[in-house]
Write an enzyme that holds these catalytic residues in place. Sequence first.
Site, PDB file in Angstrom:
ATOM      1  N   SER A 257      25.339  45.886  53.558  1.00  0.00           N
ATOM      2  CA  SER A 257      24.088  46.356  54.136  1.00  0.00           C
ATOM      3  C   SER A 257      24.362  47.454  55.164  1.00  0.00           C
ATOM      4  O   SER A 257      24.977  48.472  54.833  1.00  0.00           O
ATOM      5  CB  SER A 257      23.323  45.171  54.732  1.00  0.00           C
ATOM      6  OG  SER A 257      22.000  45.533  55.070  1.00  0.00           O
TER       7      SER A 257
ATOM      8  N   ASP B 149      18.973  42.754  44.577  1.00  0.00           N
ATOM      9  CA  ASP B 149      18.801  43.108  45.989  1.00  0.00           C
ATOM     10  C   ASP B 149      17.369  43.605  46.216  1.00  0.00           C
ATOM     11  O   ASP B 149      16.967  44.614  45.647  1.00  0.00           O
ATOM     12  CB  ASP B 149      19.807  44.205  46.364  1.00  0.00           C
ATOM     13  CG  ASP B 149      19.796  44.563  47.838  1.00  0.00           C
ATOM     14  OD1 ASP B 149      18.855  44.180  48.553  1.00  0.00           O
ATOM     15  OD2 ASP B 149      20.747  45.239  48.271  1.00  0.00           O
TER      16      ASP B 149
ATOM     17  N   HIS C 194      20.487  40.304  48.417  1.00  0.00           N
ATOM     18  CA  HIS C 194      20.916  40.808  49.725  1.00  0.00           C
ATOM     19  C   HIS C 194      21.313  39.626  50.612  1.00  0.00           C
ATOM     20  O   HIS C 194      20.951  39.564  51.794  1.00  0.00           O
ATOM     21  CB  HIS C 194      19.782  41.611  50.367  1.00  0.00           C
ATOM     22  CG  HIS C 194      20.232  42.624  51.371  1.00  0.00           C
ATOM     23  ND1 HIS C 194      20.509  43.926  51.048  1.00  0.00           N
ATOM     24  CD2 HIS C 194      20.465  42.514  52.704  1.00  0.00           C
ATOM     25  CE1 HIS C 194      20.870  44.587  52.131  1.00  0.00           C
ATOM     26  NE2 HIS C 194      20.866  43.752  53.154  1.00  0.00           N
TER      27      HIS C 194
END
Length: 289
Positions: free
Chosen positions: A100, A236, A264
């Site tokens: 991320s 994601d 995610h």
Amino acid sequence: MERIVDVAPDVRLWVEETGCPDGSPLLLIMGANASGLTWPADLVRALGERHRVIRYDHRDTGRSTWTFDVQPYAVRDLADDAVAVLDALGIGRAHVVGMSMGGTLVQLLLLDHPDRLLSATLFATAALEGAGQDGAAPAAFTDTDPRLLELWQHLADPRDRDTEVAWRVGHWRLLNGAGIPFDAEEFRLMEEQVIDHAGRHDNTAAHARADQAGLARGAELARVTVPTLVIEAPNDPINPPPAAHRVAEAISGATVATVPGMGHALPSAVVEPLAAAVLVHTGRVDAQH
């Protein structure tokens, strides 16, 4: 082994070293507003069978200095923190793995500190602004699940501990995506551990408020020479496909691997395939050295 290291004036970071002391160093760089304990212990152990694994708490997370409200900083400063961690541990070069926002920081390291990297792995992230042949990478969060955008409006709202844990678990439920069944208890236990580790349960959302200047450097990624792996997380909800391929296309020589079902988040179901992908990549690089 745990230690506290100084990375800037009045800024100290919690750092943990585990794994094979004689293995090549591997630095884990977590995402925004997330403690280093967000890296699953089983993943750290799997990587530690071959590597000297380092994970750490960013500023304003975990046991590191919570300073943003009196000493604001930029996102790019967090990339410098990663280099400072390596310096404090006497590590000249390391494999780096970023998730991320950690993937954003890895891209900055590729541009500004390639001499400190053995290899790079990044996932659940987007290319720096300006990436791509036409410099037209999508604006941040263009494809993000709108339910997350709504939830983030309340990231720093005051909550008591139990309500905060429940809020975080609900957040992870959305981040997990629909590819892998969500185990609420697994993430509740993780967040309880994170809060106990930090000694506080509030979230100042410091990284969401940090200066974004200096990140429009995507066009520079074409000159990267560090061996780079981009892992696609097909479910994601923040950076859905083809985000990973856009990152790989922007970084010279990058390769792509896919962890089926991954979103995610890092539930136990993705630990084995994620570790395997990282270790294949780092193993190839180490063999060349």
